[in-house]
Design an enzyme around this catalytic site. Structure first.
Site, short mmCIF file in Angstrom:
data_model
loop_
_atom_site.label_atom_id
_atom_site.label_comp_id
_atom_site.label_asym_id
_atom_site.label_seq_id
_atom_site.Cartn_x
_atom_site.Cartn_y
_atom_site.Cartn_z
NE ARG A 45 -3.69 -0.33 2.52
CZ ARG A 45 -5.04 0.14 2.21
NH1 ARG A 45 -5.31 1.12 1.54
NH2 ARG A 45 -6.05 -1.03 2.25
CG ASP A 88 -6.53 -0.01 -1.85
OD1 ASP A 88 -6.55 -1.20 -1.20
OD2 ASP A 88 -7.43 0.69 -1.52
CE LYS A 142 1.64 -18.77 10.62
NZ LYS A 142 2.10 -19.11 11.93
CG HIS A 172 9.09 -20.73 8.03
ND1 HIS A 172 7.87 -20.58 9.01
CD2 HIS A 172 10.05 -20.70 8.99
CE1 HIS A 172 8.49 -20.32 10.24
NE2 HIS A 172 9.80 -20.61 10.26
CD GLU A 210 8.72 -19.23 18.61
OE1 GLU A 210 9.22 -18.41 17.80
OE2 GLU A 210 7.60 -19.30 18.99
CG HIS A 234 5.64 -24.14 11.65
ND1 HIS A 234 5.40 -23.80 10.50
CD2 HIS A 234 5.42 -23.00 12.39
CE1 HIS A 234 5.28 -22.60 10.39
NE2 HIS A 234 5.48 -21.92 11.68
CE LYS A 332 5.27 -16.85 19.77
NZ LYS A 332 5.93 -17.08 18.82
C1 BG6 Z 1 5.75 -18.71 12.76
C2 BG6 Z 1 5.07 -18.22 14.00
O1 BG6 Z 1 4.95 -19.49 11.98
O2 BG6 Z 1 6.93 -19.49 13.04
C3 BG6 Z 1 5.73 -17.52 15.07
O3 BG6 Z 1 3.80 -17.27 13.42
C4 BG6 Z 1 6.95 -18.12 15.48
O4 BG6 Z 1 5.07 -17.31 16.11
C5 BG6 Z 1 7.84 -18.78 14.07
O5 BG6 Z 1 7.81 -17.45 16.09
C6 BG6 Z 1 9.11 -19.65 14.37
O6 BG6 Z 1 9.84 -19.87 13.27
P1 BG6 Z 1 11.31 -20.18 13.74
O7 BG6 Z 1 11.71 -20.63 12.10
O8 BG6 Z 1 11.70 -19.16 14.27
O9 BG6 Z 1 11.38 -21.64 14.39
#
Ligand code: BG6
Length: 481
Positions: A45, A88, A142, A172, A210, A234, A332
């Site tokens: 945008r 936009d 996502k 990812h 994390e 994941h 987390k």
């Molecule tokens: C993301 C989540 O898909 O993956 C995040 O939305 C998370 O909350 C992240 O921190 C973790 O990815 P990685 O590659 O750091 O393990």
């Protein structure tokens, strides 16, 4: 599919683009892996022009890559590939200007990292501007919905313009080396497969921890929680790779067919089982790596019942995995950043060593931060053994970084971006997989809602509430810490 000659980056000024996508594309460019004609057209945008987008990209490289990884000549030629068109995306009008920047629309890769609310209008805009040609491919980042119904709505909107063979759904984790290495480990060695079932394996653990907290992502995260943010995608992909049958070939259909069978075999955790098979936690104030940190609610500055930690006991109801629990946990503000898979083998059927304690073999697949594969084995402690033979568990370790010291490690998005522009779908998630994932996750959430299962507090710096420990200990299993 032929390699794309244009890459359209939606959300080009956003955080993911600056942190991951631009540095990844630069990495590929620097190594001569991008088609020489590939142009990268950023769009968002913000009313930037191509010059200021190149400045933004240059800054992103400076911030996210070490100086020795960005030689000035390579940076300059990379920036030459970039252009920018403000848009936009909620209105179709602007898409014509975008299409004018794209060369051959049939050799186009599109990367959508935008708010899900814009997916529908973006697809309609792309299609109306002639950018849904048969050779075009579309990557979706996502969140692809927040439940099965919303995920279906997105998939339907996308399917109206692009067939499944042109859709690249990103998880990812599938771009991470060690995750792909699971395939090599399982199917490139004869050693494990005969034992890779309920006869040889007692349980499997998958942990993704994390140390970070909300990181200013409250708007997104508080609506999602750990189950939908991490497990739905994941962790279920990791589980599928661990549990799937050997695919006949390393091709998109064969690999994804096997994964989806596993995802569909997950035993539903319903209202009857949620209390015994799941734990929801939310971090309070505590300490991470010796530093005090605030609790989730303080960061969020409003009341919330969102879980920042979840632990589950899952089952794959098929012949191979009959009775083998898969314990999953993610959170987390846990003590360490770690992603690992622990395969706990069974005890030997009979010990000839009398009182000497035997520990069953354990395969530890560390995905991050270290890339490691370790097999815990029993070995004899050296000595004359006058009081009987002594045994000890010792690791047989493969440190991937050392084993492949001569090879540069790629970040996940490098692999995924290259596969996207080259049109290789194996590491992208198919619609039926995503929908099987949501089906399983929705049942858990419905169970939580039905039983009113509230989050249990844990102090930051711990692996979730005590109930997470009880979840496995009840079965005589301990989390691998
Ligand atoms: C993301 C989540 O898909 O993956 C995040 O939305 C998370 O909350 C992240 O921190 C973790 O990815 P990685 O590659 O750091 O393990």
């Amino acid at each position: 599919m032929t390699a794309a000659t244009s890459l359209l980056l939606f959300g080009a000024t956003g955080d993911l683009s600056r942190r991951m996508l631009i540095p990844s594309l630069f990495g590929l460019h620097g190594d001569g892996l991008l088609h020489p004609d590939l142009r990268i057209i950023g769009t968002a945008r913000s009313t930037l022009d191509s010059g200021s987008f190149r400045e933004l990209a240059a800054k992103a490289l400076e911030q996210h890559l070490e100086a020795d990884r960005r030689p000035p000549a390579a940076v300059a030629s990379f920036l030459d590939r970039l252009a920018y068109v403000p848009l936009d995306a909620s209105r179709t009008e602007g898409f014509a200007a975008l299409a004018a920047e794209v060369g051959d629309p049939c050799r186009l890769a599109i990367f959508l990292s935008t708010a899900p609310s814009l997916f529908g209008s973006t697809i309609a805009g792309l299609s109306s501007a002639g950018l849904a040609c048969a050779g075009a491919r579309l990557a979706l980042e996502k969140p692809l919905g927040h439940d099965l119904a919303s995920s279906r709505a997105i998939n339907d909107a996308v399917a109206a313009a692009y067939p499944e063979s042109q859709i690249f759904r990103i998880d990812h984790y599938l771009g991470k080396e060690t995750v792909q290495n699971l395939l090599a480990l399982r199917f490139g060695n004869i050693l494990f497969e005969p034992l890779w079932n309920a006869t040889g394996i007692q349980s499997v653990q998958i942990s993704v921890g994390e140390t970070v907290g909300l990181e200013g992502r409250g708007d997104y995260y508080d609506g999602m929680g750990a189950l939908r943010d991490m497990v739905q995608n994941h962790m279920l992909q990791l589980l599928a790779l661990v549990a799937m049958e050997p695919p006949a070939r390393l091709d998109p259909a064969a690999v994804r067919d096997e994964k989806v069978k596993v995802l569909r075999s997950l035993r539903p955790i319903t209202a009857r089982e949620v209390e015994s098979h799941s734990v929801r936690g939310q971090y309070g104030a505590g300490a991470i790596l010796g530093q005090p940190v605030p609790g989730y609610l303080d960061e969020l500055a409003k009341p919330s019942d969102t879980e920042t930690f979840v632990a589950l006991k899952a089952h794959v109801d098929n012949w191979r995995w009959k009775g083998v629990p898969f314990y999953l946990r993610t959170g987390k503000r846990v003590p360490e950043r770690v992603s690992e898979i622990i395969v706990q083998f069974r005890d030997v059927p009979h010990s000839m060593f009398g009182d000497a304690a035997l520990k069953a073999n354990k395969l530890i697949i560390s995905i991050q931060p270290d890339e490691n594969v370790g097999l815990q084995m029993m070995a004899k402690v050296p000595g004359l053994d006058r009081d009987g033979l002594k045994l000890r568990a010792v690791p047989l370790d493969i440190g991937m970084t050392n084993a492949f010291a001569d090879v540069r490690r790629r970040i996940a998005y490098e692999r995924l971006m290259l596969d996207l522009v080259e049109g290789r779908q194996t590491l992208f998630v198919r619609r039926d997989e995503v929908e099987a994932q949501w089906t399983w996750i929705d049942a858990i959430r419905a169970g939580w809602a039905q039983t009113g299962m509230a989050v249990k507090p844990y102090a930051a710096g711990n692996w979730g509430p005590a109930a997470a420990i009880a979840l496995t200990e009840r079965d005589g299993v301990s989390w691998h810490d």
